[in-house]
Design a protein around this motif. Structure first.
Motif, PDB file in Angstrom:
ATOM      1  N   LEU A  59       0.682  -0.944   0.062  1.00  0.00           N
ATOM      2  CA  LEU A  59       0.143   0.157  -0.065  1.00  0.00           C
ATOM      3  C   LEU A  59       0.997   1.269  -0.064  1.00  0.00           C
ATOM      4  O   LEU A  59       0.516   2.314  -0.608  1.00  0.00           O
ATOM      5  N   LEU A  64      -0.168   5.243  -1.012  1.00  0.00           N
ATOM      6  CA  LEU A  64      -0.612   5.582   0.290  1.00  0.00           C
ATOM      7  C   LEU A  64       0.050   6.122   1.316  1.00  0.00           C
ATOM      8  O   LEU A  64       1.163   5.411   1.595  1.00  0.00           O
ATOM      9  N   GLU A  68      -3.505   6.797   5.679  1.00  0.00           N
ATOM     10  CA  GLU A  68      -4.105   6.296   4.662  1.00  0.00           C
ATOM     11  C   GLU A  68      -4.073   4.670   4.533  1.00  0.00           C
ATOM     12  O   GLU A  68      -5.136   3.906   4.631  1.00  0.00           O
ATOM     13  N   ALA A  72      -7.054   2.153   5.367  1.00  0.00           N
ATOM     14  CA  ALA A  72      -7.496   1.106   4.320  1.00  0.00           C
ATOM     15  C   ALA A  72      -7.593  -0.247   5.063  1.00  0.00           C
ATOM     16  O   ALA A  72      -8.204  -1.124   4.105  1.00  0.00           O
ATOM     17  N   GLN A  81     -12.727   0.738   1.710  1.00  0.00           N
ATOM     18  CA  GLN A  81     -13.130   0.952   0.427  1.00  0.00           C
ATOM     19  C   GLN A  81     -13.090   2.579   0.087  1.00  0.00           C
ATOM     20  O   GLN A  81     -12.710   2.997  -0.942  1.00  0.00           O
ATOM     21  N   VAL A  84      -9.574   3.977  -0.347  1.00  0.00           N
ATOM     22  CA  VAL A  84      -8.941   3.475  -1.582  1.00  0.00           C
ATOM     23  C   VAL A  84      -9.535   4.015  -2.701  1.00  0.00           C
ATOM     24  O   VAL A  84      -8.909   4.676  -3.717  1.00  0.00           O
ATOM     25  N   LYS A  87      -8.171   7.380  -3.037  1.00  0.00           N
ATOM     26  CA  LYS A  87      -6.662   7.366  -3.523  1.00  0.00           C
ATOM     27  C   LYS A  87      -6.723   7.228  -4.965  1.00  0.00           C
ATOM     28  O   LYS A  87      -5.984   7.786  -5.753  1.00  0.00           O
TER      29      LYS A  87
END
Length: 129
Positions: A59, A64, A68, A72, A81, A84, A87
């Motif tokens: 990630l 990320l 984040e 996540a 979700q 994500v 992002k």
């Protein structure tokens, strides 16, 4: 072929993952990684912790931030979700910006004007930025 060790120290786990031990400690500190401790308080990286660390690493490598990553990996799929999806939208905007940069730079390479300030197309690119 060497047999895979089920339990690893922080140094062994860090070496396998290609990160420094302090990075793993930091991930644990911020809640991105959960690691068991032995009777002496030493971190023990079992396959679950290693897989979790691999996920954090992946990630991070796809862009990320650590907050984040933590979000996540939230227990509620809907919450994870949302992070994500945000992002993905951010990365898509970045792709558009990069494509525009490539178009501008390609034009400057091929521009017939000696100075970019003399070119109406370059001026338009600058105004559109």
């Amino acid at each position: 072929m060497k047999a895979r060790c089920v339990m690893q120290t922080i140094g062994e786990a860090a070496a396998e993952l290609g990160v420094a031990a302090h990075v793993l400690r930091h991930w644990e500190e911020v809640g991105a990684l959960t690691v068991r401790r032995d009777g002496n308080g030493y971190r023990i990286y079992d396959e679950t912790a290693l897989e979790q660390a691999r996920t954090v690493l992946k990630l991070r490598r796809v862009g990320l931030s650590l907050p984040e990553v933590v979000a996540a990996m939230a227990p509620k799929k809907r919450d994870a979700q949302a992070v994500v999806r945000a992002k993905i939208a951010s990365l898509q905007r970045e792709v558009v910006r990069r494509q525009q940069a490539i178009v501008f730079l390609q034009h400057t390479v091929e521009c017939r004007h000696r100075y970019l300030d003399d070119c109406p197309d370059c001026a338009q690119f600058v105004r559109d930025a």
